[in-house]
Design a protein around this motif. Structure first.
Motif, PDB file in Angstrom:
ATOM      1  N   PHE A 144       0.834  -1.215   0.000  1.00  0.00           N
ATOM      2  CA  PHE A 144       0.000   0.000   0.000  1.00  0.00           C
ATOM      3  C   PHE A 144       0.863   1.257   0.000  1.00  0.00           C
ATOM      4  O   PHE A 144       0.589   2.218  -0.731  1.00  0.00           O
ATOM      5  CB  PHE A 144      -0.919  -0.015   1.221  1.00  0.00           C
ATOM      6  CG  PHE A 144      -1.683   1.271   1.423  1.00  0.00           C
ATOM      7  CD1 PHE A 144      -2.799   1.557   0.665  1.00  0.00           C
ATOM      8  CD2 PHE A 144      -1.271   2.192   2.380  1.00  0.00           C
ATOM      9  CE1 PHE A 144      -3.496   2.745   0.845  1.00  0.00           C
ATOM     10  CE2 PHE A 144      -1.951   3.383   2.566  1.00  0.00           C
ATOM     11  CZ  PHE A 144      -3.072   3.657   1.800  1.00  0.00           C
ATOM     12  N   ALA A 147       2.378   2.867  -3.220  1.00  0.00           N
ATOM     13  CA  ALA A 147       1.538   3.649  -4.130  1.00  0.00           C
ATOM     14  C   ALA A 147       1.921   5.131  -4.108  1.00  0.00           C
ATOM     15  O   ALA A 147       1.648   5.862  -5.077  1.00  0.00           O
ATOM     16  CB  ALA A 147       0.065   3.476  -3.751  1.00  0.00           C
ATOM     17  N   ASP A 148       2.533   5.590  -3.020  1.00  0.00           N
ATOM     18  CA  ASP A 148       2.931   6.999  -2.938  1.00  0.00           C
ATOM     19  C   ASP A 148       4.200   7.292  -3.738  1.00  0.00           C
ATOM     20  O   ASP A 148       4.432   8.444  -4.121  1.00  0.00           O
ATOM     21  CB  ASP A 148       3.148   7.380  -1.470  1.00  0.00           C
ATOM     22  CG  ASP A 148       3.428   8.868  -1.286  1.00  0.00           C
ATOM     23  OD1 ASP A 148       2.591   9.679  -1.731  1.00  0.00           O
ATOM     24  OD2 ASP A 148       4.468   9.220  -0.707  1.00  0.00           O
TER      25      ASP A 148
END
Length: 216
Positions: A144, A147-148
């Motif tokens: 997760f 994703a940045d």
């Protein structure tokens, strides 16, 4: 490991000579722009570490092998070191150019968000004692958090500003200096990773011994 460290040190000395004495000042930022030759490769190194951590996390979810989890944790720690260096050099650069330590520049802000997510990844690992559950939850968070990274990488193209010129505006000798200074940083990252992986291996052995003792 010692050879890698020595080569990295020699390259850093050579690169500092080029950056400080060979390359001319930039017309808008004068000598302050030279911090870019550490600021940018620090970011590249952190991104590479986070990418490898994401790959290792996916492999753990597929194969359930704790060695992948150990690699992901180790390289995430290395990535956080270089991410912190990127943030600090960015703040120094901003202080010289803008007159303030923090101006909520989009590249710095998105990098800070990513750094905090990966720091949360390590905090999560400390909070869960059971190895399999810890590895599974950590893998999900690592995937997760990655994703940045594309948002950080493309932010200079999407939101152009004076401090972060787009890649097309950089002269060839700047590109050469950036890549030449990335090499020693990659070598240092490799050294840090090997040290951390050895610590992770010893920790797994100690945990195995503890479980064996508790079984009696």
């Amino acid at each position: 490991m010692l050879a890698m460290t020595a080569i990295a040190a020699l390259l850093l000395v050579r690169n500092l000579y080029v950056m400080l004495l060979v390359l001319p000042d930039e017309k808008h930022q004068n000598a302050a722009y030279r911090i870019m030759f550490f600021h940018v490769p620090d970011a590249w190194t952190a991104f590479l570490c986070f990418f490898l951590a994401m790959i290792a996390s996916v492999l753990y979810l597929v194969k359930n092998d704790l060695r992948y989890d150990g690699f992901a944790a180790s390289i995430t720690e290395v990535g956080l070191v270089f991410g912190a260096a990127n943030l600090v050099t960015g703040m120094i650069w901003g202080r010289v150019i803008w007159g303030v330590w923090w101006a909520w520049d989009v590249r710095l802000t998105t990098m800070l968000v990513g750094w905090l997510m990966y720091a949360g990844y390590l905090m999560l690992r400390r909070a869960i004692e059971e190895p399999t559950e810890r590895a599974k939850m950590s893998a999900v968070v690592s995937i997760f958090a990655f994703a940045d990274v594309p948002i950080i990488f493309f932010s200079i193209r999407w939101w152009r500003n004076q401090q972060h010129p787009p890649p097309a505006d950089l002269p060839p000798d700047w590109w050469m200096a950036l890549f030449m200074n990335w090499i020693p940083l990659l070598l240092l990252a490799g050294v840090f990773l090997m040290i951390r992986m050895e610590q992770e291996r010893i920790e797994r052995q100690l945990n195995g011994l503890r479980r064996t003792v508790h079984a009696f």
